[in-house]
Motif scaffolding. Structure first.
Motif, short mmCIF file in Angstrom:
data_model
loop_
_atom_site.label_atom_id
_atom_site.label_comp_id
_atom_site.label_asym_id
_atom_site.label_seq_id
_atom_site.Cartn_x
_atom_site.Cartn_y
_atom_site.Cartn_z
N LYS A 1 -40.03 23.86 -15.56
CA LYS A 1 -40.12 24.64 -14.58
C LYS A 1 -41.39 25.10 -14.01
CE LYS A 1 -35.95 26.81 -15.31
NZ LYS A 1 -34.83 27.98 -15.69
N LEU A 2 -42.25 25.44 -14.87
CA LEU A 2 -43.76 25.75 -14.43
C LEU A 2 -44.44 24.35 -14.00
CD1 LEU A 2 -44.90 28.29 -17.00
CD2 LEU A 2 -44.29 28.74 -14.66
N ASN A 3 -44.20 23.41 -14.57
CA ASN A 3 -44.87 21.96 -13.98
C ASN A 3 -44.33 21.46 -12.82
OD1 ASN A 3 -46.66 21.88 -16.42
ND2 ASN A 3 -45.00 20.52 -17.57
N ARG A 4 -43.01 21.82 -12.40
CA ARG A 4 -42.36 21.37 -11.21
C ARG A 4 -42.96 22.19 -10.02
NH1 ARG A 4 -36.81 22.06 -12.75
NH2 ARG A 4 -36.92 20.69 -14.42
N LEU A 5 -43.20 23.65 -10.47
CA LEU A 5 -43.81 24.61 -9.36
C LEU A 5 -45.10 24.46 -9.10
CD1 LEU A 5 -43.37 27.22 -7.92
CD2 LEU A 5 -44.15 28.62 -9.88
N LEU A 6 -45.99 24.04 -10.21
CA LEU A 6 -47.17 23.55 -10.19
C LEU A 6 -47.43 22.21 -9.04
CD1 LEU A 6 -50.41 23.93 -10.65
CD2 LEU A 6 -49.96 22.52 -12.74
N VAL A 7 -46.76 21.16 -9.38
CA VAL A 7 -46.48 20.07 -8.43
C VAL A 7 -46.10 20.35 -7.23
CG1 VAL A 7 -45.18 18.04 -7.81
CG2 VAL A 7 -46.29 18.32 -10.30
N VAL A 8 -45.43 21.38 -6.74
CA VAL A 8 -44.90 21.69 -5.46
C VAL A 8 -46.10 22.32 -4.61
CG1 VAL A 8 -43.39 23.09 -4.08
CG2 VAL A 8 -42.39 21.56 -5.91
N VAL A 9 -46.72 23.27 -5.40
CA VAL A 9 -47.67 24.15 -4.88
C VAL A 9 -48.87 22.98 -4.60
CG1 VAL A 9 -49.46 25.32 -5.36
CG2 VAL A 9 -47.05 26.14 -5.83
N ILE A 10 -49.35 22.14 -5.46
CA ILE A 10 -50.45 21.06 -5.19
C ILE A 10 -50.07 20.26 -3.99
CG2 ILE A 10 -51.48 19.05 -6.19
CD1 ILE A 10 -51.65 20.56 -8.86
N LEU A 11 -48.86 19.90 -3.70
CA LEU A 11 -48.61 19.23 -2.57
C LEU A 11 -48.36 19.87 -1.36
CD1 LEU A 11 -45.53 16.84 -4.24
CD2 LEU A 11 -47.60 16.11 -3.56
N LEU A 12 -47.91 21.06 -1.29
CA LEU A 12 -48.13 22.07 -0.11
C LEU A 12 -49.63 22.18 0.23
CD1 LEU A 12 -45.38 24.47 -0.77
CD2 LEU A 12 -45.48 22.60 0.77
N ILE A 13 -50.55 22.25 -0.85
CA ILE A 13 -51.79 22.44 -0.45
C ILE A 13 -52.54 21.23 0.18
CG2 ILE A 13 -54.12 22.80 -1.60
CD1 ILE A 13 -52.86 24.85 -3.47
N LEU A 14 -52.28 19.82 -0.37
CA LEU A 14 -52.57 18.70 0.04
C LEU A 14 -52.29 18.48 1.38
CD1 LEU A 14 -52.26 16.37 -2.96
CD2 LEU A 14 -54.38 17.35 -1.99
N ALA A 15 -50.77 18.76 1.65
CA ALA A 15 -50.31 18.97 3.14
C ALA A 15 -51.19 19.70 4.09
CB ALA A 15 -48.83 19.06 3.20
N LEU A 16 -51.48 20.90 3.64
CA LEU A 16 -52.08 21.81 4.50
C LEU A 16 -53.46 21.31 4.78
CD1 LEU A 16 -52.38 24.58 5.63
CD2 LEU A 16 -53.27 25.54 3.72
N ILE A 17 -54.13 20.69 3.98
CA ILE A 17 -55.54 19.97 3.87
C ILE A 17 -55.29 18.94 4.78
CG2 ILE A 17 -57.32 18.90 2.83
CD1 ILE A 17 -56.78 20.80 0.45
N TYR A 18 -54.36 17.99 4.80
CA TYR A 18 -54.24 17.03 5.50
C TYR A 18 -54.12 17.56 6.95
CZ TYR A 18 -51.86 12.70 7.57
OH TYR A 18 -51.74 11.71 8.54
N ALA A 19 -53.15 18.28 7.23
CA ALA A 19 -53.02 18.93 8.60
C ALA A 19 -54.00 19.29 9.33
CB ALA A 19 -51.96 19.79 8.57
N MET A 20 -55.04 20.05 8.55
CA MET A 20 -56.35 20.90 8.98
C MET A 20 -57.11 19.67 9.54
SD MET A 20 -57.04 23.90 6.52
CE MET A 20 -58.37 23.42 6.11
N PHE A 21 -57.19 18.60 8.89
CA PHE A 21 -58.27 17.45 9.37
C PHE A 21 -57.55 16.54 10.33
CE2 PHE A 21 -60.21 18.54 5.05
CZ PHE A 21 -61.49 19.01 5.59
N LYS A 22 -56.26 16.59 10.27
CA LYS A 22 -55.63 15.52 11.33
C LYS A 22 -55.87 16.26 12.79
CE LYS A 22 -52.89 12.12 12.04
NZ LYS A 22 -53.35 10.66 11.82
N LEU A 23 -55.65 17.64 12.75
CA LEU A 23 -55.90 18.05 14.19
C LEU A 23 -57.25 18.10 14.52
CD1 LEU A 23 -53.38 21.41 13.55
CD2 LEU A 23 -52.91 19.07 14.93
#
Length: 74
Positions: A52-74
């Motif tokens: 469960k912790l590994n799944r949560l960690l992967v989701v958090v990392i994916l959300l951070i990557l999506a946020l970084i991508y969105a910041m540079f895309k704008l």
């Protein structure tokens, strides 16, 4: 760290003759007074928590990557 599933205090209390029925999850042989601790159950529970912790960690990392991508895309 999580709470231990079987502590030394629980083992000592289970070894007393008056408390055999109180700890039904601890299997013991009354004649010899030996207590058998199931490591498979503990390992399974730890494995579930880690999964469960590994799944949560992967989701958090994916959300951070999506946020970084969105910041540079704008």
């Amino acid at each position: 760290m999580g709470k231990p599933l079987l502590t030394d205090d629980m083992i000592a209390e289970a070894q007393k003759e008056a408390n055999w029925d109180k700890h039904t999850e601890v299997s013991a042989d009354r004649a010899t007074g030996q207590i058998y601790k199931s490591r498979r159950i503990e390992n399974t529970k730890r494995g579930l928590v880690r999964a469960k912790l590994n799944r949560l960690l992967v989701v958090v990392i994916l959300l951070i990557l999506a946020l970084i991508y969105a910041m540079f895309k704008l």
